[in-house]
Motif scaffolding. Structure first.
Motif, PDB file in Angstrom:
ATOM      1  N   SER A   1       6.870   0.343  -0.802  1.00 27.94           N
ATOM      2  CA  SER A   1       6.228  -0.723  -1.490  1.00 27.94           C
ATOM      3  C   SER A   1       7.053  -2.053  -1.608  1.00 27.94           C
TER       4      SER A   1
ATOM      5  N   SER B   1       5.694  -0.526   3.032  1.00 26.01           N
ATOM      6  CA  SER B   1       4.446  -0.993   2.230  1.00 26.01           C
ATOM      7  C   SER B   1       3.469  -1.164   2.128  1.00 26.01           C
ATOM      8  N   ALA B   2       3.007  -1.048   3.067  1.00 25.40           N
ATOM      9  CA  ALA B   2       1.299  -1.273   3.677  1.00 25.40           C
ATOM     10  C   ALA B   2       1.393   0.198   2.944  1.00 25.40           C
TER      11      ALA B   2
ATOM     12  N   TYR C   1       3.733  -3.322 -11.170  1.00 22.45           N
ATOM     13  CA  TYR C   1       4.038  -1.444  -9.707  1.00 22.45           C
ATOM     14  C   TYR C   1       4.888  -0.688 -10.551  1.00 22.45           C
TER      15      TYR C   1
ATOM     16  N   MET D   1       1.380 -12.112   0.687  1.00 24.27           N
ATOM     17  CA  MET D   1       2.398 -12.571  -0.311  1.00 24.27           C
ATOM     18  C   MET D   1       3.495 -12.736   0.770  1.00 24.27           C
TER      19      MET D   1
ATOM     20  N   GLY E   1      -2.239   1.778  -3.795  1.00 20.38           N
ATOM     21  CA  GLY E   1      -3.263   1.133  -3.257  1.00 20.38           C
ATOM     22  C   GLY E   1      -3.745   2.109  -2.462  1.00 20.38           C
ATOM     23  N   ASN E   2      -3.853   2.837  -1.946  1.00 17.66           N
ATOM     24  CA  ASN E   2      -3.942   3.814  -0.583  1.00 17.66           C
ATOM     25  C   ASN E   2      -4.218   5.408  -1.269  1.00 17.66           C
TER      26      ASN E   2
ATOM     27  N   SER F   1      -4.080  -3.603  -0.060  1.00 17.78           N
ATOM     28  CA  SER F   1      -3.612  -2.539   0.747  1.00 17.78           C
ATOM     29  C   SER F   1      -2.780  -2.884   2.461  1.00 17.78           C
ATOM     30  N   LEU F   2      -2.813  -3.868   3.085  1.00 23.55           N
ATOM     31  CA  LEU F   2      -2.166  -4.119   3.926  1.00 23.55           C
ATOM     32  C   LEU F   2      -0.763  -4.661   3.508  1.00 23.55           C
ATOM     33  N   SER F   3      -0.386  -5.243   2.213  1.00 23.60           N
ATOM     34  CA  SER F   3       0.288  -5.968   1.629  1.00 23.60           C
ATOM     35  C   SER F   3       0.278  -7.411   2.154  1.00 23.60           C
TER      36      SER F   3
ATOM     37  N   SER G   1       9.768  -3.215  -0.482  1.00 21.17           N
ATOM     38  CA  SER G   1       9.466  -4.679   0.241  1.00 21.17           C
ATOM     39  C   SER G   1       8.852  -5.581  -0.876  1.00 21.17           C
ATOM     40  N   LEU G   2       8.039  -5.060  -1.769  1.00 20.13           N
ATOM     41  CA  LEU G   2       8.491  -6.876  -2.497  1.00 20.13           C
ATOM     42  C   LEU G   2       9.700  -6.573  -2.997  1.00 20.13           C
TER      43      LEU G   2
ATOM     44  N   THR H   1       5.562 -10.575   2.496  1.00 18.70           N
ATOM     45  CA  THR H   1       6.274  -9.168   2.352  1.00 18.70           C
ATOM     46  C   THR H   1       6.405  -9.182   4.137  1.00 18.70           C
TER      47      THR H   1
ATOM     48  N   LEU I   1       3.463  -9.074  -9.006  1.00 18.71           N
ATOM     49  CA  LEU I   1       3.441  -7.549  -7.664  1.00 18.71           C
ATOM     50  C   LEU I   1       3.919  -6.790  -8.796  1.00 18.71           C
TER      51      LEU I   1
ATOM     52  N   PHE J   1      -3.655 -13.192  -4.133  1.00 21.01           N
ATOM     53  CA  PHE J   1      -3.626 -12.199  -2.131  1.00 21.01           C
ATOM     54  C   PHE J   1      -4.932 -12.813  -1.938  1.00 21.01           C
TER      55      PHE J   1
HETATM   56  N1  PFF Z   1       0.056  -2.453   0.155  1.00 26.81           N
HETATM   57  C1  PFF Z   1       0.455  -1.861  -1.801  1.00 26.81           C
HETATM   58  C2  PFF Z   1      -0.515  -0.806  -1.763  1.00 26.81           C
HETATM   59  O1  PFF Z   1      -1.259  -0.266  -0.949  1.00 26.81           O
HETATM   60  O2  PFF Z   1       0.282   0.442  -3.307  1.00 26.81           O
HETATM   61  C3  PFF Z   1       0.585  -2.524  -2.109  1.00 26.81           C
HETATM   62  C4  PFF Z   1       1.563  -4.316  -1.386  1.00 26.81           C
HETATM   63  C5  PFF Z   1       2.349  -4.088  -1.482  1.00 26.81           C
HETATM   64  C6  PFF Z   1       0.619  -5.505  -2.235  1.00 26.81           C
HETATM   65  C7  PFF Z   1       3.655  -4.757  -0.450  1.00 26.81           C
HETATM   66  C8  PFF Z   1       1.490  -6.093  -1.791  1.00 26.81           C
HETATM   67  C9  PFF Z   1       3.038  -6.318  -0.739  1.00 26.81           C
HETATM   68  F1  PFF Z   1       3.351  -7.360  -0.223  1.00 26.81           F
END
Ligand code: PFF
Length: 445
Positions: A321, A21-22, A105, A232, A26-27, A227-229, A324-325, A234, A101, A385
């Motif tokens: 990711s 998920s993280a 996404y 939200m 974003g990374n 980045s750490l999700s 998890s959303l 999740t 999101l 967020f």
């Molecule tokens: N952490 C994911 C990223 O870095 O792309 C985006 C994300 C996924 C944010 C799930 C929040 C979430 F609940």
């Protein structure tokens, strides 16, 4: 009668699913360019401090609320307070934010799927350097391509979530995450042999304090949240499938560490490619991933393999990711209405797919809602967020029953000594930090 709460098939399954998920777009995309623009190594130090002092406490708090209640966000807040309580609105926000999101996404992930596909069939290599550079503009402007791949990606996500927690999310995370790490390692090794490796690393990691501004710290904090999700619901939802004796802090540390390592490794791939091929800009925006990187890769030997590896890496990262959303609204529907997982996943998937249509058509000429994707991203990243994160931290820090919180933090944990520090961070440091990010985002600070 409600079925018993689903559980992870294994501890490693949970860690990989939460790290999945993280680790996401974003990374691979946001982190490298924010780092490059905000002082390189100084930014990374600030980012790591944000992860440790803010991200880690909020992540563990979210997981803890989930495990303590064994419920999805709305039901969890309801159980710990009372129906109609103000705190329940943070649960609703989580469901809505996760759906929002995911809606866009999935559009970006759809671009990655298209590129993965044309890497495999040779079309991308065949289009040549100039063709690749102009291709991205054509792809985002094509309504058919955008809709097709958005729907395909959502279908894939629904397909995994339909399988359930142990047989769907856990199992797929144990396949996708190791594959992702192998592909990323392969790309880092390849990048190390590029002529621009040193220059790329210097840009990403070199210490340039003069480029680190006060806003850079806020950017680091905002990026840590995304980045750490967290914020939200999740992590709360994933925590609700945890066994009673799992060490929450230990798991959170592993998830945060893996996420940070992937972000650093991504920077070590992206910038050497950019700097090895004259004329490529380390600039921001989707063009970095979909125009500059393929333009670089296409000029290297075995370009077909490299392009496919890079875009499958993106797709896998986005898929874990997205899973998890989607799981947030799905588990909400299961808890709220007692529906089956199949019905809940189909409905949530369909609604979010429709919700994504304006984003999918954002860059099509004559779009009724131009740049809808960017605007929604602004609202989600800068409003939802921080508000969600503050709700989680204040609830866990101030409102939650002390005995329950203490008990769940300590249960099975080797970090018992850290309880007071964790609580102090949640109560004071985290809310102050988030309020600053929020005020900065809306232009007050
Ligand atoms: N952490 C994911 C990223 O870095 O792309 C985006 C994300 C996924 C944010 C799930 C929040 C979430 F609940």
């Amino acid at each position: 009668m409600q079925a018993p709460r689903a559980q992870w098939g294994s501890r490693i399954g949970f860690i990989l699913a939460a790290a999945g998920s993280a680790v996401g777009l974003g990374n691979l995309w946001k982190f490298p360019y924010i780092t490059g623009l905000n002082g390189g190594g100084v930014f990374i130090l600030a980012y790591v401090c944000c992860v440790v002092l803010v991200g880690l406490p909020v992540m563990s708090a979210e997981i803890l609320i989930g495990r303590a209640t064994q419920k999805s966000p709305v039901a969890a807040f309801r159980e710990l307070t009372h129906p109609g309580s103000f705190w329940v609105s943070f649960g609703w926000l989580g469901v809505f934010a996760a759906g929002s999101l995911l809606s866009y996404y999935s559009v970006i992930a759809g671009w990655a799927m298209h590129y993965a596909y044309i890497s495999l069939n040779g079309e991308l290599v065949g289009s040549g350097v100039e063709g690749v550079q102009s291709l991205f503009g054509q792809v985002v402007a094509s309504p058919g391509l955008n809709l097709f791949w958005h729907i395909a990606f959502m279908a894939l996500t629904v397909g995994v979530v339909l399988g359930g927690v142990a047989k769907g999310i856990d199992r797929w995370s144990r396949i996708l995450m190791p594959a992702l790490l192998i592909m990323l390692t392969g790309l880092v090794v390849r990048a190390a042999f590029l002529p621009g490796f040193g220059e790329g690393l210097e840009f990403a990691f070199g210490i340039r304090p003069e480029e680190f501004r006060p806003e850079s710290l806020l950017a680091a904090l905002g990026q840590a949240f995304f980045s750490l999700s967290i914020g939200m619901g999740t992590m709360l939802t994933y925590g609700s499938y945890l066994h009673r004796d799992d060490d929450i802090m230990d798991s959170s540390i592993q998830i945060c560490a893996l996420d940070t390592i992937v972000a650093l490794a991504a920077s070590a791939v992206i910038f050497p490619i950019i700097f090895s091929f004259a004329g490529l800009e380390p600039g921001q925006g989707p063009g970095l991933l979909f125009a500059s990187i393929p333009t670089g890769l296409i000029q290297m030997p075995f370009s077909g393999v490299l392009l496919a590896t890079f875009f499958f890496l993106l797709v896998f990262a986005a898929l874990t990711s997205a899973i998890s959303l989607l799981e947030v609204p799905v588990s909400f529907l299961i808890d709220q209405f007692g529906w089956s997982r199949g019905k809940s996943a189909a409905l949530a998937g369909a609604v979010i797919t429709l919700y994504g249509i304006p984003s999918a058509l954002s860059y099509v000429e004559g779009s009724a809602l131009p740049e809808f994707l960017d605007k929604l991203d602004w609202v989600v990243s800068n409003l939802m967020f921080p508000v969600g994160g503050i709700g989680m931290s204040l609830f866990a820090g101030w409102r939650m029953d002390e005995a329950l919180r203490h008990d769940h933090f300590l249960s099975g944990s080797k970090y018992r000594f850290a309880y007071n520090a964790w609580l102090t961070l949640l109560r004071f440091i985290v809310p102050v930090g988030i309020v600053c990010v929020f005020l900065n985002a809306i232009g007050v600070m």
